[in-house]
Design a protein around this motif. Sequence first.
Motif, PDB file in Angstrom:
ATOM      1  N   GLN A 170     -39.032 -82.512 -35.734  1.00 54.36           N
ATOM      2  CA  GLN A 170     -38.235 -82.266 -35.833  1.00 54.36           C
ATOM      3  C   GLN A 170     -36.919 -83.721 -36.076  1.00 54.36           C
ATOM      4  O   GLN A 170     -35.867 -83.797 -37.313  1.00 54.36           O
ATOM      5  CB  GLN A 170     -37.213 -82.184 -34.563  1.00 54.36           C
ATOM      6  CG  GLN A 170     -37.647 -80.636 -33.526  1.00 54.36           C
ATOM      7  CD  GLN A 170     -37.795 -80.521 -32.416  1.00 54.36           C
ATOM      8  OE1 GLN A 170     -37.159 -80.961 -32.251  1.00 54.36           O
ATOM      9  NE2 GLN A 170     -37.927 -79.335 -32.199  1.00 54.36           N
ATOM     10  N   ASN A 179     -33.378 -82.895 -23.285  1.00 53.62           N
ATOM     11  CA  ASN A 179     -34.047 -82.514 -25.194  1.00 53.62           C
ATOM     12  C   ASN A 179     -32.408 -81.249 -25.756  1.00 53.62           C
ATOM     13  O   ASN A 179     -32.521 -82.017 -27.268  1.00 53.62           O
ATOM     14  CB  ASN A 179     -34.927 -82.152 -24.964  1.00 53.62           C
ATOM     15  CG  ASN A 179     -36.119 -81.568 -26.789  1.00 53.62           C
ATOM     16  OD1 ASN A 179     -35.663 -83.049 -27.379  1.00 53.62           O
ATOM     17  ND2 ASN A 179     -35.677 -80.577 -27.181  1.00 53.62           N
ATOM     18  N   ASN A 229     -29.953 -85.792 -32.497  1.00 50.85           N
ATOM     19  CA  ASN A 229     -31.082 -86.240 -33.270  1.00 50.85           C
ATOM     20  C   ASN A 229     -31.496 -87.441 -32.571  1.00 50.85           C
ATOM     21  O   ASN A 229     -31.972 -88.596 -33.615  1.00 50.85           O
ATOM     22  CB  ASN A 229     -30.467 -86.199 -34.835  1.00 50.85           C
ATOM     23  CG  ASN A 229     -30.831 -83.966 -35.096  1.00 50.85           C
ATOM     24  OD1 ASN A 229     -31.744 -84.002 -35.050  1.00 50.85           O
ATOM     25  ND2 ASN A 229     -30.177 -84.335 -36.303  1.00 50.85           N
ATOM     26  N   VAL A 287     -40.307 -89.299 -28.201  1.00 53.50           N
ATOM     27  CA  VAL A 287     -40.643 -89.618 -29.372  1.00 53.50           C
ATOM     28  C   VAL A 287     -42.124 -89.859 -29.803  1.00 53.50           C
ATOM     29  O   VAL A 287     -42.716 -89.617 -30.130  1.00 53.50           O
ATOM     30  CB  VAL A 287     -39.457 -90.322 -30.653  1.00 53.50           C
ATOM     31  CG1 VAL A 287     -40.218 -90.390 -31.730  1.00 53.50           C
ATOM     32  CG2 VAL A 287     -38.474 -89.276 -31.648  1.00 53.50           C
ATOM     33  N   ASN A 342     -44.765 -87.993 -29.928  1.00 52.22           N
ATOM     34  CA  ASN A 342     -44.918 -85.892 -30.046  1.00 52.22           C
ATOM     35  C   ASN A 342     -44.422 -85.589 -31.376  1.00 52.22           C
ATOM     36  O   ASN A 342     -43.414 -85.421 -31.541  1.00 52.22           O
ATOM     37  CB  ASN A 342     -43.472 -85.950 -29.264  1.00 52.22           C
ATOM     38  CG  ASN A 342     -43.251 -84.314 -28.628  1.00 52.22           C
ATOM     39  OD1 ASN A 342     -43.302 -83.434 -29.766  1.00 52.22           O
ATOM     40  ND2 ASN A 342     -42.636 -83.770 -28.046  1.00 52.22           N
ATOM     41  N   CYS A 365     -39.040 -84.610 -23.964  1.00 51.80           N
ATOM     42  CA  CYS A 365     -37.391 -85.167 -24.632  1.00 51.80           C
ATOM     43  C   CYS A 365     -37.763 -86.329 -25.384  1.00 51.80           C
ATOM     44  O   CYS A 365     -36.747 -86.885 -25.832  1.00 51.80           O
ATOM     45  CB  CYS A 365     -36.543 -85.294 -24.152  1.00 51.80           C
ATOM     46  SG  CYS A 365     -36.651 -86.501 -22.670  1.00 51.80           S
ATOM     47  N   LYS A 421     -41.420 -83.318 -31.911  1.00 51.34           N
ATOM     48  CA  LYS A 421     -40.274 -84.051 -31.629  1.00 51.34           C
ATOM     49  C   LYS A 421     -40.174 -84.753 -32.714  1.00 51.34           C
ATOM     50  O   LYS A 421     -39.129 -85.150 -33.775  1.00 51.34           O
ATOM     51  CB  LYS A 421     -40.129 -85.256 -30.290  1.00 51.34           C
ATOM     52  CG  LYS A 421     -38.947 -85.553 -30.319  1.00 51.34           C
ATOM     53  CD  LYS A 421     -37.684 -84.434 -29.957  1.00 51.34           C
ATOM     54  CE  LYS A 421     -35.744 -85.239 -29.713  1.00 51.34           C
ATOM     55  NZ  LYS A 421     -35.309 -83.895 -29.415  1.00 51.34           N
TER      56      LYS A 421
END
Length: 325
Positions: free
Chosen positions: A305, A234, A239, A255, A299, A253, A302
């Motif tokens: 982010q 991660n 990205n 999605v 997640n 780590c 994530k």
Amino acid sequence: MKKLTAIILTIVMCMSAIGLTSCETADDGKFTVGICQLVQHPALDAATQGFIDALTEELGAENVTFLNENASNEASVCTTIVSNFVSQKVDLIMANATPALQAAVTGTSTIPVLGTSITEYGTALGIDNFNGLVGSNVSGTSDLAPLKDQAAMITDLFPDAKKVAMLYCAGEPNSAYQVKVITEELTAKGITVIDKKFTDTNDVSTVAAAAGAEADVIYIPTDNSAASSAATINGVIGNTPVIAGEEGICTGCGVATLSISYYDLGVATGKMAAKILKGEANIEEMEIGYAETFTKKYNPVKCQQLGIDTSALEAKGYIAIEIAE
């Protein structure tokens, strides 16, 4: 004649005593079970806990002793652990992850061995055209997910992706099996697949960083080395979104994932163990068990982010993973 009779009687009594010793735990309803877990990470931990809980419920806490050992991701340590179990004459061995299973199969041909968190037993044990039955002192449960559906997740969630990196450990044959299937599915759709395998946890950071730099999406199968290094991965992939083979990796780590419940898989393995120990089933006739349900999860941390719309994921049936603070 009396002396001969006494000798014969003594021999018979000794033979009986030997017989009682060899099945002493079975006679008094108390069992010792050895657990060899390859490495500590959420998926394997959950499977072990499910196994312990189920077997304790089936046999009673006072009737089963667990020798729970962790190999710290070293196959050679798995061999040592299994050797100790064999010398202690445990009644059953639960092998959590492929190297643990391989060590157990090599270590004993008489003690019942149940694997769990094994993706494909034919690949793990070198059995061609595996039909679901090992046919020896080995059986267990598989964590194999519907790989075609996982491949479809990649193209569904990231339709513009042109390059997908396969990030996995070269030393894990079941990871290679999953990667092969996913690669075939994606290649058939015109997507370029980049093979990014690392040797061990020492070079995972370098390889993961390269995967993040070169690909639009990363796929990580149910790989134990990757799972134990999820935080490291991660931290270096930038990205680039990850589709994970199971929930633990996704939590660290990823999605999104299409995952089984490893706790439930452990429970199923524990119930198999109970049948064997109680004499209700012959392990040589027990087929490998597979998860019955798979859940789409995402997640939320994530996704936030990376600016991914979670409401769109929920509309597709994804459930948020509860991330510990």
